[in-house]
Enzyme design. Structure first.
Site, PDB file in Angstrom:
ATOM      1  N   CYS A   1      10.507   0.304  -8.260  1.00 11.56           N
ATOM      2  CA  CYS A   1      11.572   0.323  -7.398  1.00 11.56           C
ATOM      3  C   CYS A   1      11.942  -1.404  -7.065  1.00 11.56           C
ATOM      4  CB  CYS A   1      11.579   1.463  -6.312  1.00 11.56           C
ATOM      5  SG  CYS A   1      13.024   1.504  -5.601  1.00 11.56           S
TER       6      CYS A   1
ATOM      7  N   HIS B   1      10.061   6.246  -8.896  1.00  8.80           N
ATOM      8  CA  HIS B   1       8.643   6.044  -8.025  1.00  8.80           C
ATOM      9  C   HIS B   1       7.627   7.123  -8.606  1.00  8.80           C
ATOM     10  CE1 HIS B   1      10.102   3.684  -4.438  1.00  8.80           C
ATOM     11  NE2 HIS B   1      11.349   4.485  -4.736  1.00  8.80           N
TER      12      HIS B   1
ATOM     13  N   GLU C   1       4.599   6.892  -7.884  1.00  6.07           N
ATOM     14  CA  GLU C   1       3.523   7.036  -7.038  1.00  6.07           C
ATOM     15  C   GLU C   1       3.910   8.422  -6.265  1.00  6.07           C
ATOM     16  OE1 GLU C   1       5.977   5.096  -6.374  1.00  6.07           O
ATOM     17  OE2 GLU C   1       6.815   5.261  -4.297  1.00  6.07           O
TER      18      GLU C   1
END
Ligand code: MN
Length: 254
Positions: free
Chosen positions: A127, A227, A229
């Site tokens: 990001c 994202h 994660e």
């Protein structure tokens, strides 16, 4: 179990940059170097030991010594998400929707990214991290996507990661790893505009927004606007950690 096998099991060391934000915990309310738990979980679940790298302030000369020291201690660099890069860093005037400047993070992460690439160390930008990657090498950003694309799908609800599809270039490093069509977790109002060499675009949203990039110089340098994660069925973080492991193997024992 022999020594070689133990080395295979030993986590690779992943440097992860952090936020620096006002935060509250317990009785304290003060600036803190912090990172959503999702990052450490995503890295450790795929065989990486997350080592947090908070922004270090200093003169350009003194910062070099901290950057080199940090990179000596890790096998790969993950540049985390966060607030907007200061438009002055890419020669643009501030858009009203652009967030306040974070010179500490900009200085530190741009220096870390350049130095990691110089070493040929694997780098994953997430990001804001992808945007840092582009700006560090001389690229520019679109400061407010709704102005450009009219689309709100990249950040549909304040404080909640949205989901959208991305199309990944099949011939790219990323495409080979995660396939041509991926659903991603998204939360961004800015995106890369001009990508500098050696970065090339490798994924796009339906509205044409560049969603990923990588270096075409043989290094493992990848940025994703989404994202992984938060949601990573495609395995972006696992692919990155595997690349770091491979780099360690190629470089011999630590
Ligand atoms: Mn997006």
């Amino acid at each position: 179990m022999n020594a070689d096998h133990l080395m295979d099991l030993r986590p690779v060391r992943i440097g992860v940059t952090t936020y620096r934000e006002p935060a509250a915990w317990g009785v304290w309310n003060e600036p803190a170097d912090l990172l959503p738990v999702t990052y450490a979980d995503a890295v450790s679940k795929t065989g990486g030991m997350p080592l947090l790298l908070p922004p270090i302030a200093g003169t350009p000369d003194s910062m070099v010594t901290f950057v080199e020291s940090a990179l000596d201690a890790v096998d790969g660099l993950l540049v985390a998400g966060g607030g907007d890069v200061d438009p002055a860093r890419y020669g643009a005037l501030r858009h009203p929707a652009t967030g306040s400047a974070r010179p500490d993070r900009d200085d530190w992460e741009i220096a870390l990214t350049r130095a990691a690439m110089q070493r040929g160390m694997p780098v994953l930008g997430v990001c804001r991290g992808m945007q840092v990657l582009a700006v560090a090498l001389g690229g520019t950003l679109l400061q407010h996507l709704p102005d450009t694309t009219g689309a709100e799908e990249h950040c549909p609800v304040v404080g909640v990661h949205g989901r959208h599809l991305v199309r990944v270039s099949p011939g790219s490093r990323l495409g080979e790893a995660i396939g041509p069509n991926v659903e991603v977790a998204s939360y961004h109002h800015q995106a890369v505009d001009r990508l500098p060499a050696p970065l090339v675009p490798t994924a796009w949203a339906d509205d044409g927004t560049i969603e990923a990039c990588e270096a075409d110089d043989g290094s493992w340098t990848v940025g994703v606007q989404w994202h992984p994660e938060v949601y990573d069925e495609a395995g972006v973080v696992a692919t990155f950690v595997a690349a770091c492991r491979q780099a360690v193997s190629a470089g011999g024992l630590r």
